[in-house]
Each structure stands twice: as C-alpha cells, then as structure tokens.
Design a protein around this motif. Structure first.
Motif, PDB file in Angstrom:
ATOM      1  N   GLU A 131      -6.230   0.404   5.768  1.00  0.00           N
ATOM      2  CA  GLU A 131      -5.069   0.443   4.872  1.00  0.00           C
ATOM      3  C   GLU A 131      -5.189   1.559   3.843  1.00  0.00           C
ATOM      4  O   GLU A 131      -4.204   2.229   3.511  1.00  0.00           O
ATOM      5  N   ASN A 132      -6.407   1.757   3.327  1.00  0.00           N
ATOM      6  CA  ASN A 132      -6.646   2.813   2.331  1.00  0.00           C
ATOM      7  C   ASN A 132      -8.063   3.337   2.472  1.00  0.00           C
ATOM      8  O   ASN A 132      -8.961   2.623   2.935  1.00  0.00           O
ATOM      9  N   ILE A 133      -8.263   4.582   2.060  1.00  0.00           N
ATOM     10  CA  ILE A 133      -9.596   5.175   2.044  1.00  0.00           C
ATOM     11  C   ILE A 133      -9.715   6.054   0.806  1.00  0.00           C
ATOM     12  O   ILE A 133      -8.775   6.785   0.449  1.00  0.00           O
ATOM     13  N   TYR A 134     -10.860   5.946   0.118  1.00  0.00           N
ATOM     14  CA  TYR A 134     -11.074   6.703  -1.118  1.00  0.00           C
ATOM     15  C   TYR A 134     -12.456   7.348  -1.091  1.00  0.00           C
ATOM     16  O   TYR A 134     -13.451   6.681  -0.800  1.00  0.00           O
ATOM     17  N   GLU A 135     -12.505   8.633  -1.416  1.00  0.00           N
ATOM     18  CA  GLU A 135     -13.793   9.298  -1.563  1.00  0.00           C
ATOM     19  C   GLU A 135     -14.424   8.836  -2.868  1.00  0.00           C
ATOM     20  O   GLU A 135     -13.796   8.902  -3.922  1.00  0.00           O
ATOM     21  N   TYR A 140     -19.915   9.750   0.530  1.00  0.00           N
ATOM     22  CA  TYR A 140     -19.435   8.429   0.936  1.00  0.00           C
ATOM     23  C   TYR A 140     -17.964   8.203   0.601  1.00  0.00           C
ATOM     24  O   TYR A 140     -17.416   8.807  -0.327  1.00  0.00           O
ATOM     25  N   ALA A 141     -17.365   7.297   1.387  1.00  0.00           N
ATOM     26  CA  ALA A 141     -15.975   6.891   1.162  1.00  0.00           C
ATOM     27  C   ALA A 141     -15.873   5.380   1.304  1.00  0.00           C
ATOM     28  O   ALA A 141     -16.601   4.760   2.088  1.00  0.00           O
ATOM     29  N   ASP A 142     -14.966   4.789   0.521  1.00  0.00           N
ATOM     30  CA  ASP A 142     -14.684   3.361   0.628  1.00  0.00           C
ATOM     31  C   ASP A 142     -13.449   3.148   1.501  1.00  0.00           C
ATOM     32  O   ASP A 142     -12.393   3.734   1.239  1.00  0.00           O
ATOM     33  N   HIS A 161     -20.741   6.544   5.215  1.00  0.00           N
ATOM     34  CA  HIS A 161     -21.005   7.975   5.086  1.00  0.00           C
ATOM     35  C   HIS A 161     -19.880   8.746   5.786  1.00  0.00           C
ATOM     36  O   HIS A 161     -19.406   8.339   6.853  1.00  0.00           O
ATOM     37  N   LYS A 162     -19.469   9.846   5.204  1.00  0.00           N
ATOM     38  CA  LYS A 162     -18.341  10.611   5.751  1.00  0.00           C
ATOM     39  C   LYS A 162     -18.599  11.101   7.175  1.00  0.00           C
ATOM     40  O   LYS A 162     -17.656  11.293   7.959  1.00  0.00           O
ATOM     41  N   ASP A 163     -19.866  11.307   7.510  1.00  0.00           N
ATOM     42  CA  ASP A 163     -20.189  11.767   8.859  1.00  0.00           C
ATOM     43  C   ASP A 163     -20.131  10.642   9.891  1.00  0.00           C
ATOM     44  O   ASP A 163     -20.239  10.900  11.096  1.00  0.00           O
ATOM     45  N   SER A 164     -19.987   9.386   9.424  1.00  0.00           N
ATOM     46  CA  SER A 164     -20.005   8.244  10.344  1.00  0.00           C
ATOM     47  C   SER A 164     -18.736   7.401  10.269  1.00  0.00           C
ATOM     48  O   SER A 164     -18.740   6.228  10.675  1.00  0.00           O
ATOM     49  N   LEU A 165     -17.660   7.973   9.783  1.00  0.00           N
ATOM     50  CA  LEU A 165     -16.417   7.216   9.656  1.00  0.00           C
ATOM     51  C   LEU A 165     -15.916   6.774  11.031  1.00  0.00           C
ATOM     52  O   LEU A 165     -15.921   7.566  11.979  1.00  0.00           O
ATOM     53  N   PRO A 166     -15.482   5.528  11.175  1.00  0.00           N
ATOM     54  CA  PRO A 166     -15.018   5.034  12.473  1.00  0.00           C
ATOM     55  C   PRO A 166     -13.634   5.551  12.855  1.00  0.00           C
ATOM     56  O   PRO A 166     -13.124   5.217  13.924  1.00  0.00           O
ATOM     57  N   CYS A 167     -13.048   6.365  11.973  1.00  0.00           N
ATOM     58  CA  CYS A 167     -11.676   6.833  12.206  1.00  0.00           C
ATOM     59  C   CYS A 167     -11.565   8.347  12.092  1.00  0.00           C
ATOM     60  O   CYS A 167     -10.476   8.889  11.870  1.00  0.00           O
ATOM     61  N   GLY A 168     -12.683   9.045  12.232  1.00  0.00           N
ATOM     62  CA  GLY A 168     -12.637  10.504  12.197  1.00  0.00           C
ATOM     63  C   GLY A 168     -12.935  11.062  10.819  1.00  0.00           C
ATOM     64  O   GLY A 168     -14.001  10.834  10.254  1.00  0.00           O
ATOM     65  N   THR A 169     -11.946  11.774  10.248  1.00  0.00           N
ATOM     66  CA  THR A 169     -12.121  12.403   8.947  1.00  0.00           C
ATOM     67  C   THR A 169     -11.387  11.609   7.862  1.00  0.00           C
ATOM     68  O   THR A 169     -10.598  10.711   8.161  1.00  0.00           O
ATOM     69  N   ILE A 170     -11.637  11.980   6.614  1.00  0.00           N
ATOM     70  CA  ILE A 170     -10.952  11.332   5.489  1.00  0.00           C
ATOM     71  C   ILE A 170      -9.441  11.407   5.674  1.00  0.00           C
ATOM     72  O   ILE A 170      -8.711  10.421   5.511  1.00  0.00           O
ATOM     73  N   ASP A 171      -8.947  12.587   6.019  1.00  0.00           N
ATOM     74  CA  ASP A 171      -7.496  12.795   6.136  1.00  0.00           C
ATOM     75  C   ASP A 171      -6.875  11.996   7.279  1.00  0.00           C
ATOM     76  O   ASP A 171      -5.713  11.593   7.200  1.00  0.00           O
ATOM     77  N   SER A 172      -7.641  11.764   8.333  1.00  0.00           N
ATOM     78  CA  SER A 172      -7.072  11.080   9.505  1.00  0.00           C
ATOM     79  C   SER A 172      -7.241   9.557   9.457  1.00  0.00           C
ATOM     80  O   SER A 172      -6.725   8.848  10.317  1.00  0.00           O
ATOM     81  N   CYS A 173      -7.959   9.053   8.446  1.00  0.00           N
ATOM     82  CA  CYS A 173      -8.274   7.626   8.413  1.00  0.00           C
ATOM     83  C   CYS A 173      -7.137   6.735   7.910  1.00  0.00           C
ATOM     84  O   CYS A 173      -7.042   5.579   8.305  1.00  0.00           O
ATOM     85  N   GLN A 174      -6.323   7.264   7.021  1.00  0.00           N
ATOM     86  CA  GLN A 174      -5.277   6.431   6.419  1.00  0.00           C
ATOM     87  C   GLN A 174      -4.372   5.806   7.481  1.00  0.00           C
ATOM     88  O   GLN A 174      -3.832   6.517   8.337  1.00  0.00           O
ATOM     89  N   GLN A 175      -4.243   4.467   7.458  1.00  0.00           N
ATOM     90  CA  GLN A 175      -3.411   3.716   8.394  1.00  0.00           C
ATOM     91  C   GLN A 175      -3.863   3.859   9.852  1.00  0.00           C
ATOM     92  O   GLN A 175      -3.110   3.576  10.780  1.00  0.00           O
ATOM     93  N   LYS A 176      -5.097   4.259  10.044  1.00  0.00           N
ATOM     94  CA  LYS A 176      -5.634   4.459  11.392  1.00  0.00           C
ATOM     95  C   LYS A 176      -6.135   3.135  11.968  1.00  0.00           C
ATOM     96  O   LYS A 176      -6.735   2.314  11.272  1.00  0.00           O
ATOM     97  N   GLU A 177      -5.917   2.937  13.268  1.00  0.00           N
ATOM     98  CA  GLU A 177      -6.426   1.764  13.956  1.00  0.00           C
ATOM     99  C   GLU A 177      -7.852   2.036  14.418  1.00  0.00           C
ATOM    100  O   GLU A 177      -8.144   3.112  14.954  1.00  0.00           O
ATOM    101  N   ILE A 178      -8.744   1.077  14.196  1.00  0.00           N
ATOM    102  CA  ILE A 178     -10.145   1.251  14.556  1.00  0.00           C
ATOM    103  C   ILE A 178     -10.643   0.014  15.312  1.00  0.00           C
ATOM    104  O   ILE A 178     -10.014  -1.036  15.297  1.00  0.00           O
TER     105      ILE A 178
END
Length: 210
Positions: A131-135, A140-142, A161-178
C-alpha cells in the motif's frame, strides 16, 4: 430473628450450589461436544496468570480466517487440559476447537512451543499488496502491506534492505502485488514480517543478552 438469618444463609447456600452445578454441567456439555466434533489448529498465548485461584491462560486463534479470543484455566484439572510446561507469552501452541462452535476450545501447553520457522516451511503462498513504501535511510525502506485470507483482512509493516525489496525498486513498489507466505492456520503470521531488519536485530540482541 435467628430463623430469618438461617433462612437467608440457607437460600444463599442453595444459590451458590446451583451456580456451581450449572458451571459443572456446562463444562461437561462442552467437553462432550469437543470430544465428538473437534479439529486441531494453532493459537498464540496473549497473556497468562498462574494462581491457586482464578489462574488463566488467554489465547487467540483463527478458524477460516476469523479471529477467536478466549481463555482457559492454568491447571490441568477436569475437564482435562494439557499442561506439561508453563505458558510463554506470544508463543504458539496447538489448539483443539469444536467445529460447529469454535469458541468451545482448549489450548495445549506442550513442553516446547511451536517454532515460527518450522511452521512457515509448510506455509501457504498468497498475493499481497504494497500500500505504501517509505525510505527511512540510504539502505532501508519500510513497506506497509495488506492482504486478505478467507474472512480476514490483514496489514503489517516490514523493514527491508533496498537491494532485497520483493517488488523491485522503491519507485515500482507502490501498489505493487507481491508474493507472501502465511500460516494457513494463523494467517496474520507471514514471512516478511519476521524478515524485517529491525525485528531481526531486536531478536539477536535478546539472544545475546540471554
């Protein structure tokens, strides 16, 4: 005057006996129903109090995604309860419940609680949404994640960790299905919650202190 006092005492005595008899009857009825139509699941201890009087173990569990919260006596007296150790708060134990009335249930306090890692090995893979992602730092990101399972709706926060996000990058994570792995019998437990960097660090700190 004494006769009136004796009558009152006698009435109070009979009322107390009636309450005790009703309590035993209800316990007997619940025990019969549980023995005739029950299933096993897992539950989490939420609180407990060991006492010679009114000791209790509070716990919660899910049936078809619906949450049930209840309490058991801390002892092993009739109806028979499994009590081979002291309960540990926030740990998981087997729970037996009546199929048609899940509120009629018992928690089994076994010698050792059930381990999360072992339970998640047999977990169920489902889809969840970021639903949301914050650096929160350079590394790291929440992630704030929601998911549905049967009758339940769940949400949680995890720090990855930003290198291990289950949805790619910070920009691509918002509202992303995982993909997410949950416990089928306790669906508010999932793998990403326990992989959160801050929770892993907290667990290591506790283990070092012990």
């Amino acid at each position: 005057m004494d006769n009136q006092k004796n009558k009152r005492s006698l009435i109070i005595f009979f009322i107390l006996c009636a309450f005790i008899a009703i309590g035993f009857y209800n316990s007997w009825k619940d025990e019969i129903a549980l023995n005739s139509d029950s299933k096993m699941t897992i539950g989490r201890v939420t609180d407990f109090k060991y006492s010679s009087r009114n000791g209790h173990i509070d716990f919660k569990f899910y049936v078809n995604g619906k949450l049930y919260e209840t309490s058991d006596p801390d002892n092993s007296e009739w109806p028979k309860y499994v009590r081979t150790a002291k309960a540990i708060k926030n740990k998981f134990y087997p729970v037996e419940y009546e199929v048609t009335n899940p509120k009629n249930s018992k928690i089994l306090i076994t010698r050792k609680p059930l381990g999360i890692k072992a339970l998640l090995k047999d977990g169920l893979k489902i889809k969840a949404k970021v639903e949301n992602i914050y650096e929160i730092s350079d590394s790291y990101a929440d992630l704030y994640i929601t998911y549905d399972y049967l009758e339940g709706k769940f949400k949680f926060r995890t720090r990855i960790h930003k290198d291990s996000l289950p949805c790619g990058t910070i920009d691509s994570c918002q509202q992303k299905e995982i993909d997410l792995i949950i416990l089928k019998d306790f669906p508010d437990v999932n793998n990403l919650y326990y992989l959160s960097y801050d929770r892993v660090a907290m667990k290591k700190s506790k283990e070092q202190k012990n």
